[in-house]
Design an enzyme around this catalytic site. Structure first.
Site, short mmCIF file in Angstrom:
data_model
loop_
_atom_site.label_atom_id
_atom_site.label_comp_id
_atom_site.label_asym_id
_atom_site.label_seq_id
_atom_site.Cartn_x
_atom_site.Cartn_y
_atom_site.Cartn_z
N GLY A 1 8.22 -5.72 -8.85
CA GLY A 1 9.16 -4.72 -9.36
C GLY A 1 10.61 -5.14 -9.20
O GLY A 1 10.99 -5.75 -8.20
N LEU B 1 0.42 3.63 -2.23
CA LEU B 1 0.84 3.42 -3.62
C LEU B 1 1.46 4.67 -4.25
O LEU B 1 1.11 5.79 -3.92
CB LEU B 1 -0.38 2.98 -4.45
CG LEU B 1 -1.09 1.72 -3.94
CD1 LEU B 1 -2.28 1.39 -4.83
CD2 LEU B 1 -0.14 0.53 -3.86
N HIS B 2 2.40 4.40 -5.16
CA HIS B 2 3.06 5.46 -5.94
C HIS B 2 3.19 4.98 -7.37
O HIS B 2 2.72 3.87 -7.70
CB HIS B 2 4.41 5.82 -5.30
CG HIS B 2 5.29 4.62 -5.05
ND1 HIS B 2 5.81 3.85 -6.07
CD2 HIS B 2 5.70 4.02 -3.90
CE1 HIS B 2 6.54 2.87 -5.56
NE2 HIS B 2 6.48 2.94 -4.23
N GLY C 1 5.54 3.67 -8.99
CA GLY C 1 6.16 2.34 -9.16
C GLY C 1 5.09 1.26 -9.13
O GLY C 1 5.03 0.39 -10.01
N HIS C 2 4.24 1.33 -8.11
CA HIS C 2 3.13 0.37 -8.02
C HIS C 2 2.20 0.50 -9.23
O HIS C 2 1.74 -0.49 -9.79
CB HIS C 2 2.29 0.62 -6.77
CG HIS C 2 3.02 0.49 -5.47
ND1 HIS C 2 3.27 1.57 -4.66
CD2 HIS C 2 3.53 -0.58 -4.83
CE1 HIS C 2 3.91 1.17 -3.57
NE2 HIS C 2 4.09 -0.13 -3.65
N LYS D 1 12.76 -3.12 -8.51
CA LYS D 1 13.24 -2.31 -7.38
C LYS D 1 13.66 -3.23 -6.23
O LYS D 1 14.67 -3.02 -5.59
CB LYS D 1 12.12 -1.36 -6.94
CG LYS D 1 12.23 -0.79 -5.55
CD LYS D 1 13.10 0.42 -5.55
CE LYS D 1 13.19 1.17 -4.25
NZ LYS D 1 12.69 0.56 -3.06
N GLY E 1 0.79 -1.22 0.00
CA GLY E 1 0.00 0.00 0.00
C GLY E 1 0.82 1.27 0.00
O GLY E 1 2.03 1.25 -0.26
P1 AMP Z 1 5.87 -2.63 -1.72
O1 AMP Z 1 4.51 -2.00 -1.57
O2 AMP Z 1 6.99 -1.69 -1.43
O3 AMP Z 1 5.98 -3.96 -1.04
O4 AMP Z 1 6.01 -2.94 -3.28
C1 AMP Z 1 5.05 -3.69 -3.96
C2 AMP Z 1 5.57 -4.03 -5.33
O5 AMP Z 1 5.84 -2.83 -6.06
C3 AMP Z 1 6.89 -4.82 -5.29
O6 AMP Z 1 6.88 -5.83 -6.30
C4 AMP Z 1 7.91 -3.76 -5.56
O7 AMP Z 1 9.09 -4.25 -6.15
C5 AMP Z 1 7.17 -2.87 -6.53
N1 AMP Z 1 7.76 -1.53 -6.52
C6 AMP Z 1 7.96 -0.74 -5.44
N2 AMP Z 1 8.61 0.39 -5.80
C7 AMP Z 1 8.83 0.30 -7.13
C8 AMP Z 1 9.46 1.14 -8.10
N3 AMP Z 1 10.01 2.31 -7.78
N4 AMP Z 1 9.50 0.71 -9.38
C9 AMP Z 1 8.95 -0.46 -9.73
N5 AMP Z 1 8.35 -1.31 -8.88
C10 AMP Z 1 8.29 -0.93 -7.60
#
Ligand code: AMP
Length: 281
Positions: free
Chosen positions: A147, A33-34, A36-37, A149, A31
């Protein structure tokens, strides 16, 4: 935007979709979210008939002294963003739904999780693998999106799907960055202005590494030293690790030969940031 909180209701919804012959994509997130998500969600919407975005801050993947309690949360905002991109359901179960009393199962991927973030965050990947296995079993997607990332997470989840003969395609997506190069992260919201400015050196250091590799350097120690030198120019940064590892094995390398992951974890003040670049030797 429909929000589902129970495993049984999520399974029922997916079973109905499947009975109509619809394909399903899953985007697991914590959550806040930005962009990237959103890049993952957009890809999932374009590849699948129905898309589930899970929003679950998974207690099992946080260490005792980490930021589970203060991890940023805003489900209303997340929901509006998902609706805008055409996702169908947000799955946001309470922790008690994912880990009911008596829960004691886990999934562990041994050697692949010994290095990089695995070494610095003991138990982290056990938590990640366990929750991802659960989410894949609950949402039964044809495709799940992760991602680059979190490069070690992506490699580990791919390996898990292969090792356990899971009928899901794991789709990796490129890192989305801010205009000034900072990799997007929900944790960037913790940064002060000064810390954020210092954190720009992380991407700069990785770009230097890619440049060295592009110029023919194959000596990993030399590359790591260069990264260290760039990062040490910023007093607000503290290196947690700098590592170069095989793309699929996540095992450390001494010499470059083919594709390799160059990954760093760096504290900006109290905030731990990760970033990486793929080196093509
Ligand atoms: P998180 O909410 O941080 O657990 O991320 C959820 C998904 O979004 C994971 O697969 C991350 O690798 C991906 N994600 C987070 N930040 C980025 C980003 N800047 N670029 C691409 N994917 C991302």
């Amino acid at each position: 935007m429909e929000t589902i909180q129970t495993v049984s209701s999520m399974k029922k919804t997916v079973a109905e979709w499947k009975s109509e012959g619809l394909s399903v994509g899953l985007v697991p997130t914590m959550g806040f979210l930005h962009e990237g998500h959103m890049s993952l969600i957009r890809q999932a919407v374009s590849d699948n008939d129905r898309v589930v975005v899970s929003v679950f801050v998974n207690p099992m993947q946080f260490g005792e002294n980490e930021d589970f309690g203060r991890y940023p949360r805003d489900l209303d905002r997340d929901s509006a963003m998902c609706a805008k991109e055409g996702a169908d359901v947000i799955f946001s179960p309470p922790a008690s739904e994912m880990y009911p009393s008596g829960f004691c199962g886990y999934v562990d991927l041994a050697a692949m999780t010994d290095g990089l973030c695995g070494a610095k965050r003991p138990g982290h990947f056990r938590g990640v693998c366990t929750v991802v296995m659960k989410l894949l079993n609950i949402a039964g997607p044809d495709r799940a999106y992760f991602g680059q990332k979190d490069a070690q997470q992506l490699a580990v989840v791919k390996r898990m799907a292969e090792d356990f003969n899971m009928d899901v395609e794991i789709v990796g997506m490129p890192i989305v960055r801010e205009a000034d190069g900072l990799a997007m992260s929900s944790r960037n919201s913790y940064l002060s202005g000064e810390e954020r400015a210092a954190a720009l050196s992380i991407n700069r250091a990785l770009a230097e590494a890619a440049k060295l590799c592009g110029g023919g350097c194959r000596d990993v120690r030399h590359i790591k030293n260069r990264i260290k030198a760039v990062l040490s120019g910023e007093p607000l940064l503290r290196v947690d690790y700098i590592e170069v590892a095989g793309m699929d094995t996540m095992l450390p390398l001494d010499m470059l030969d083919g594709r390799a992951l160059c990954a760093v974890a760096v504290y900006a003040g109290k905030t731990r940031l990760i970033d990486n670049v793929v080196l093509e030797a």
